[in-house]
Write an enzyme that holds these catalytic residues in place. Sequence first.
Site, short mmCIF file in Angstrom:
data_model
loop_
_atom_site.label_atom_id
_atom_site.label_comp_id
_atom_site.label_asym_id
_atom_site.label_seq_id
_atom_site.Cartn_x
_atom_site.Cartn_y
_atom_site.Cartn_z
N ARG A 64 -6.63 -9.29 21.76
CA ARG A 64 -7.96 -8.70 21.99
C ARG A 64 -8.19 -8.55 23.49
NH1 ARG A 64 -12.32 -12.12 19.04
NH2 ARG A 64 -11.44 -11.17 17.17
N ARG A 106 -17.51 -15.35 24.95
CA ARG A 106 -16.68 -14.19 24.59
C ARG A 106 -17.15 -12.92 25.32
NH1 ARG A 106 -14.26 -14.90 19.55
NH2 ARG A 106 -13.78 -17.09 19.23
N LYS A 125 -17.03 -21.06 19.72
CA LYS A 125 -17.24 -19.78 20.41
C LYS A 125 -18.70 -19.62 20.83
CE LYS A 125 -15.79 -17.52 16.66
NZ LYS A 125 -15.54 -16.53 15.59
N LYS A 141 -21.50 -16.42 22.19
CA LYS A 141 -21.61 -14.96 22.31
C LYS A 141 -22.92 -14.54 22.97
CE LYS A 141 -18.55 -14.05 18.46
NZ LYS A 141 -18.37 -13.42 17.13
N CYS A 170 -15.18 -4.83 8.65
CA CYS A 170 -14.30 -5.67 9.47
C CYS A 170 -12.85 -5.38 9.12
CB CYS A 170 -14.61 -7.14 9.24
SG CYS A 170 -13.97 -7.72 7.66
N CYS A 174 -5.98 -10.14 8.81
CA CYS A 174 -6.85 -11.29 8.99
C CYS A 174 -6.48 -12.41 8.02
CB CYS A 174 -8.32 -10.90 8.80
SG CYS A 174 -9.38 -12.33 8.98
N CYS A 193 -14.84 -11.53 4.09
CA CYS A 193 -15.21 -12.93 3.82
C CYS A 193 -16.56 -13.19 4.47
CB CYS A 193 -14.13 -13.88 4.36
SG CYS A 193 -14.26 -14.24 6.12
N CYS A 242 -17.92 -10.77 10.35
CA CYS A 242 -17.49 -10.07 11.57
C CYS A 242 -18.08 -8.67 11.73
CB CYS A 242 -15.97 -10.01 11.62
SG CYS A 242 -15.22 -11.64 11.70
FE1 SRM Z 1 -14.75 -12.29 13.84
C1 SRM Z 1 -12.81 -14.92 13.00
C2 SRM Z 1 -12.17 -10.20 13.63
C3 SRM Z 1 -16.59 -9.92 15.41
C4 SRM Z 1 -17.60 -14.09 13.21
N1 SRM Z 1 -12.81 -12.53 13.45
C5 SRM Z 1 -12.18 -13.71 13.17
C6 SRM Z 1 -10.66 -13.53 13.14
C7 SRM Z 1 -10.13 -13.79 14.52
C8 SRM Z 1 -9.91 -14.34 12.05
C9 SRM Z 1 -9.35 -15.65 12.42
O1 SRM Z 1 -10.07 -16.51 13.00
O2 SRM Z 1 -8.20 -15.88 12.09
C10 SRM Z 1 -10.59 -12.01 12.78
C11 SRM Z 1 -9.33 -11.28 13.21
C12 SRM Z 1 -9.02 -10.15 12.25
C13 SRM Z 1 -7.97 -9.23 12.73
O3 SRM Z 1 -6.92 -9.14 12.05
O4 SRM Z 1 -8.18 -8.54 13.72
C14 SRM Z 1 -11.91 -11.53 13.33
N2 SRM Z 1 -14.39 -10.44 14.50
C15 SRM Z 1 -13.29 -9.72 14.23
C16 SRM Z 1 -13.45 -8.27 14.65
C17 SRM Z 1 -12.17 -7.62 15.14
C18 SRM Z 1 -14.05 -7.50 13.47
C19 SRM Z 1 -13.98 -5.99 13.57
O5 SRM Z 1 -13.49 -5.40 12.58
O6 SRM Z 1 -14.43 -5.40 14.55
C20 SRM Z 1 -14.54 -8.45 15.72
C21 SRM Z 1 -13.99 -8.73 17.08
C22 SRM Z 1 -15.08 -8.91 18.08
C23 SRM Z 1 -14.64 -9.04 19.50
O7 SRM Z 1 -14.24 -8.04 20.08
O8 SRM Z 1 -14.74 -10.13 20.06
C24 SRM Z 1 -15.25 -9.69 15.20
N3 SRM Z 1 -16.73 -12.07 14.32
C25 SRM Z 1 -17.30 -10.96 14.86
C26 SRM Z 1 -18.73 -11.02 14.73
C27 SRM Z 1 -19.70 -9.95 15.16
C28 SRM Z 1 -20.32 -10.19 16.49
O9 SRM Z 1 -19.88 -11.06 17.24
O10 SRM Z 1 -21.29 -9.51 16.79
C29 SRM Z 1 -19.02 -12.22 14.08
C30 SRM Z 1 -20.43 -12.69 13.64
C31 SRM Z 1 -21.23 -13.24 14.74
C32 SRM Z 1 -20.96 -14.69 14.94
O11 SRM Z 1 -20.07 -15.03 15.70
O12 SRM Z 1 -21.62 -15.51 14.29
C33 SRM Z 1 -17.75 -12.87 13.84
N4 SRM Z 1 -15.14 -14.19 13.26
C34 SRM Z 1 -16.37 -14.71 13.00
C35 SRM Z 1 -16.22 -16.03 12.44
C36 SRM Z 1 -17.38 -16.98 12.00
C37 SRM Z 1 -17.85 -17.78 13.14
C38 SRM Z 1 -18.85 -18.81 12.73
O13 SRM Z 1 -19.64 -19.25 13.57
O14 SRM Z 1 -18.87 -19.24 11.60
C39 SRM Z 1 -14.83 -16.27 12.37
C40 SRM Z 1 -14.13 -17.54 11.84
C41 SRM Z 1 -14.10 -18.62 12.82
O15 SRM Z 1 -14.45 -18.49 13.99
O16 SRM Z 1 -13.69 -19.70 12.38
C42 SRM Z 1 -14.19 -15.09 12.89
FE1 SF4 Z 2 -11.50 -11.62 8.71
FE2 SF4 Z 2 -13.65 -12.49 7.45
FE3 SF4 Z 2 -13.85 -11.61 9.93
FE4 SF4 Z 2 -13.40 -9.90 8.03
S1 SF4 Z 2 -15.24 -11.18 8.20
S2 SF4 Z 2 -12.30 -9.98 9.96
S3 SF4 Z 2 -12.16 -11.04 6.64
S4 SF4 Z 2 -12.76 -13.39 9.30
#
Ligand code: SRM
Ligand code: SF4
Length: 573
Positions: free
Chosen positions: A74, A143, A207, A209, A428, A434, A473, A477
Amino acid sequence: MPDNAPSANESIKHDSNFLRGTLKEGLADASTGAISADDQQLLKFHGAYQQDDRDLRSERRKQGLEKAYSFMIRIRVPGGVATPAQWLEVDRLATGLANDTIKLTTRQAFQFHGVIKSNLKSTIARINQVAMDTIAACGDVNRNVMCNPNPHLSSIHAEVLALAQEISDHLTPQTRAYHEIWLDGEKIETSEEEVEPIYGKTYLPRKFKIAIAVPPSNDVDVFANDLAFIAIVEDGKLVGFNVAVGGGMGMSQGNDKTYPRLADVIGFCPVARAVELAEKVVLLQRDHGDRSNRKHARLKYTIQDHGLEWFKTELDRYLGYRLEPARTVEFSDNGDRYGWIEDERGRFHLNLFVQGGRVLDTPAYPLLTGLREIAKVHDGDFRLTANQNLIIANVSAAKRPEIERLLEQYKITDSHRQSALRLNSLACVALPTCGLALAEAERHLPDLLTELEEVIEAHGLRHDAITIRMTGCPNGCARPFLAEIGFVGRAPGRYNVYLGGGFAGQRLSKLYRQSVRAEGLRPLLEPLIAQYARERHEGERFGDFCIRAGHVAATVQGPDFHLNLKPEALAAR
Ligand code: SRM
Ligand code: SF4
């Protein structure tokens, strides 16, 4: 283990010598495509995740082969602005070392998928050669800082972009490990102990944000962030920001102690104090966040556990002054504004729709190639939006005809002439990369939208925007709990359906139906859409209608997300 014992990640961080771990050695080990479990945790701080192609898992297992390991990288892009030269390098890396696609994320960043271990170092080095980096794109740190990419108010945008970059720089980890591992930076032999002035040895509990919105647009979904700045513009001048804290989307299936939460507005801070404020909120979370349970370690839980009043008093103490009362401000929507616009300085900006944020070539739609050709002649910049879209920004009047010719040649002209439903959709990544995905998202939503387009056309709603988001899930995201219609993967081919989110990203949705089969989604929504078309009030949004019609209850904050409170019950509280 006692409840409050630090989680395993805390000792990994503590013992890592400021994020070095054994990453260098692991990268050099050619006997496997993977790295050790502890290093996988540390690698996130450097901006990369170990993954494997889940489509190939069972076949490789049968053949007795190691999983098809590769890495997701990323790139951090504060405010989402990239130059044409940077775009061209991202394109070269995507086509040369990754899977021939560029992923534009929901946080205005670039992602590569499918980079193999032996190419990881050179890819990260080349990213740095064009003045971008990956440090802190992931991990328990601040981030990518988002900011409104919309150039309508170009001078205000320039100011908030500069602030996003300043906050990002200020909160970037100081460890020299990144340079040593990826950029062959010299290992400085010194007797002085290395320090991380803001984070310390164990960084943050989880994390963190930050986003900056410029009302009336909430296109960064500011309330989903740990720390949100909402620009206050008076007499055409940026005077400061309303500050909101404690937002987040993620929850874990079957665990009601986890929940999405909207950030609470706690006051106003002048522009000059914004960076300091960001630092103090980070410090407060560093000192008080839960380091024993990673599912309870975001700022939203710190605030929920101690109470908002406690948080405000503590923050005043960290700051040494009291925040002024918040100003009045309203958001209109959380979507992008498509098509060409001209700003106050006579520059042109084209907001393109990019399905699922995935820039790739298909015979019918050679988007990757088209954007490459545009980048070669473009005299402005590119802006990634938090809705996974792209703005070809700051085009001069002289260049616009050439860009339009290229858009025509590569069939990109019509990208934003889709149904308003599709233009307001997000998905997402989910499968196959993922590791946490329970169901498809990016690969399924386009087809579901095609089905739903038949329904909305039949009811005369083609031009009515409804926000619709799918994730594989409940981690959220693509921020599905802030959409008017949210699908959240529960198991292969099954989704929980959420309704009633606010059109401006100001209200969480509620669970409407559990575990619906993918083929059952259209039949489930069809009667609701028909009823909306028949019975909506003038200007009424779909999310608001779902609440008025009694399909879902309005939501309140935090843990109450899981209670199905009806409007009367809410009013009585
Ligand atoms: Fe996310 C984890 C993809 C924005 C909440 N997110 C992941 C991971 C890295 C999976 C992992 O931990 O193994 C995913 C990688 C998938 C892949 O194959 O690329 C992933 N998140 C993404 C992206 C690429 C989704 C997309 O299709 O655009 C976004 C990348 C953002 C960036 O450039 O930094 C992405 N993730 C978000 C957002 C939206 C936002 O930030 O506005 C959220 C919700 C906001 C938040 O943080 O609460 C988000 N991602 C999560 C979470 C849940 C965190 C939590 O507090 O519970 C995880 C899981 C974790 O961290 O354990 C996660
Ligand atoms: Fe992966 Fe869940 Fe985030 Fe989708 S919402 S990218 S399935 S961690």
